[in-house]
Scaffold this active site. Structure first.
Site, PDB file in Angstrom:
ATOM      1  N   GLU A 189      23.757  21.169 -11.175  1.00  0.00           N
ATOM      2  CA  GLU A 189      23.886  19.975 -10.346  1.00  0.00           C
ATOM      3  C   GLU A 189      23.249  20.231  -8.987  1.00  0.00           C
ATOM      4  OE1 GLU A 189      27.245  16.688  -9.376  1.00  0.00           O
ATOM      5  OE2 GLU A 189      27.871  18.755  -9.059  1.00  0.00           O
ATOM      6  N   CYS A 201      28.429  12.267  -7.671  1.00  0.00           N
ATOM      7  CA  CYS A 201      28.777  13.108  -8.835  1.00  0.00           C
ATOM      8  C   CYS A 201      28.160  12.584 -10.130  1.00  0.00           C
ATOM      9  CB  CYS A 201      30.288  13.178  -9.046  1.00  0.00           C
ATOM     10  SG  CYS A 201      31.225  13.400  -7.565  1.00  0.00           S
ATOM     11  N   LYS A 251      43.490  17.117   2.554  1.00  0.00           N
ATOM     12  CA  LYS A 251      42.497  17.927   3.264  1.00  0.00           C
ATOM     13  C   LYS A 251      41.126  17.286   3.076  1.00  0.00           C
ATOM     14  CE  LYS A 251      39.745  21.357   2.400  1.00  0.00           C
ATOM     15  NZ  LYS A 251      38.578  20.996   3.272  1.00  0.00           N
ATOM     16  N   GLU A 262      38.112  16.306 -10.723  1.00  0.00           N
ATOM     17  CA  GLU A 262      36.892  15.545 -11.018  1.00  0.00           C
ATOM     18  C   GLU A 262      35.757  16.367 -10.442  1.00  0.00           C
ATOM     19  OE1 GLU A 262      33.703  13.705 -10.068  1.00  0.00           O
ATOM     20  OE2 GLU A 262      34.911  12.261  -8.946  1.00  0.00           O
TER      21      GLU A 262
END
Length: 497
Positions: free
Chosen positions: A395, A298, A188, A264
């Site tokens: 973040e 990231c 996906k 992750e």
């Protein structure tokens, strides 16, 4: 700060917009579509089929059939490897077109997609293609009159949910080791960036990969992603994205068939710059570590700790670099930073910048929207930041750097570890003892010394703490798609044990 001009690169016609299930492009069962947007303008590029639970079911059925009865897991590893090599060749032959898809769909710099992301996907495929015929178990020296050995078998049907910041890299970071292991997949792609994933499905078919082995279902996380996580017939889920979604996936995996997951997740990675660092090199590493891919990375070095002796000089250099950055159309070769991937992300980043100002951090440069249309944000640097501020804790996933000053190595280590995340980190120093001590003291999955974002397909990558678990890249990633089976037989009257 430059602004964008129109580009001369022609965006290719979009060929693939449906779902790819069992070797064919098909409409979604509902017939619904959704718009995929060009972040340069906010306008619609094309409409893409909207996959939902029923479409995921069909894709899983195809993948299950291909795994249980099809040739893919039963081929020799070298045969699988050969097809993966062919797919790598096809990717390289179509590099211009695929790079244009990731640039127009994700706001990524066209030149970098062409030079790094797309060739990197081919390299990843070749690395795992070369490993496909080297999957070995071990012979066990058992204590009694027994003979034992282990088999490494493919885990089965893999659900792969990938993010929008590196659509190509992430696709093959997950798909290449799973394919080499003999697994079948339902991928996906992120709803923001489905176009290159569909193109790869088409190329996989051309490369001879059997129907049902690689399926692509476009759709939203809450529907298609949730259906993959909770599916009773998927044997493993691998996900890259936010910690918040990672939690949901893990809960759904546990509540369904207890499938293993690899996650992750987010990061708030520290970069520690010591007094003995070369200032130009340090500024360069820190700037690229944060602002590469418009901060949508990231591992971004979003918390930069600088020892007090060089703090003022380094801050000056970073501000100069930010001011010299050309923000604009990612197809323009003069541009250093394209638009954020979508409107939601763009607005979120701007709201974090407002938070930073409200919390009393000093905005040194940037902080504003660029241009009249599209999702462009200036490279933004805050100083006078502390660990309690939202901009230091959460973040942001955009071009926003927080700069902090430290006195001693011990203080730097303590502050670097003062986070719920543990994805990556960096150290800039000429002192080997400092580099060794700090790299062993930081709780993170990657430590870069005198470099940053130095990724390689042979180097495992993943997080500690709330940055997730499991590893992408390297042979460690291959093992995530393999089960270990022990086979034991009695040995009668063996001359030795």
């Amino acid at each position: 700060m430059g602004s964008h001009c129109e580009s001369s690169v022609k965006i290719p016609p979009i060929k693939f917009t449906k779902l790819f299930i069992n070797g064919n492009f098909v409409d979604s069962i509902s017939g619904k579509t959704f718009d995929t947007i060009d972040p340069r303008t906010g306008e619609v590029i094309t409409k893409v089929s909207l996959g939902d639970r029923e479409d995921v079911d069909l894709a899983v059925k195809a993948a299950r059939h291909a795994f249980d009865y099809g040739p893919w897991p039963r081929m020799s590893g070298s045969e699988r490897g050969r097809m993966m090599m062919k797919l790598a060749d096809l990717i390289e032959e179509n590099v211009e077109e695929i790079a244009a898809l990731d640039a127009v769909n994700g706001g990524k710099l066209f030149t970098l997609c062409k030079a790094i992301d797309i060739p990197g996907a081919a390299r990843t495929l070749r690395y795992y293609a070369g490993a496909a015929d080297k999957i070995h178990g071990t012979v066990l020296k058992m204590s009694k009159g027994l003979q034992g050995y282990t088999l490494r078998e493919p885990i089965g049907v893999v659900g792969s949910i990938i993010p929008w910041n590196f659509p190509t890299t992430m696709f093959f970071m997950k798909a290449a080791p799973a394919l080499a292991a003999g697994c079948t997949l339902v991928v996906k792609p992120a709803e923001q960036t489905p176009l290159s994933a569909l193109y790869y499905a088409h190329l996989a078919k051309l490369a001879g990969i059997p129907d049902g082995v690689l399926n692509v279902v476009n759709g939203f996380g809450e529907t298609a992603g949730a259906a993959i996580s909770a599916h009773m017939d998927i044997d493993k889920v691998t996900f890259t994205g936010s910690t918040e979604v990672g939690r949901k996936i893990m809960a759904a995996a546990a509540a369904s068939n207890l499938k293993p997951v690899s996650l992750e997740l987010g990061g708030k990675s520290p970069l520690l710059i010591f007094d003995d660092a070369d200032i130009d090199q340090a500024a360069d590493i820190a700037f690229r570590g944060m602002f590469y891919n418009k901060g949508e990375i990231c591992v971004a070095s979003s918390r930069v700790y600088v020892q007090e002796g060089i703090y003022e000089k380094l801050v000056k250099k970073l501000v100069e670099k930010a001011k010299a950055t050309v923000v604009g159309d990612p197809f323009d070769p003069q541009v250093n930073q394209g638009p954020q991937t979508d409107k939601k992300q763009f607005e979120k980043i701007l709201s974090y910048i407002e938070h930073g100002k409200r919390e009393g951090a000093t905005l040194l440069t940037g902080g504003k929207h660029v241009g009249q249309k599209g999702y462009y944000i200036e490279p933004t640097i805050f100083t006078d930041v502390n660990e309690d501020m939202i901009i230091t804790k959460e973040e942001i996933f955009g071009p926003v750097m927080s700069l902090m000053k430290f006195k001693t190595m011990e203080e730097a280590i303590k502050r670097a570890n003062n986070t719920t995340y543990g994805l990556a980190s960096g150290i800039i120093t000429k002192n080997l003892n400092v580099a060794n001590t700090v790299s062993r003291s930081i709780r993170a999955g990657v430590v870069w010394i005198n470099c940053y974002t130095a990724f390689d397909v042979d180097c495992p990558y993943g997080g500690y703490k709330m940055s997730g678990f499991g590893r992408d890249f390297g042979l460690d990633a291959l093992n995530q798609y393999l089960q270990i089976k022990s086979v034991v037989t009695p040995v009668h009257d063996s001359p030795w044990h």
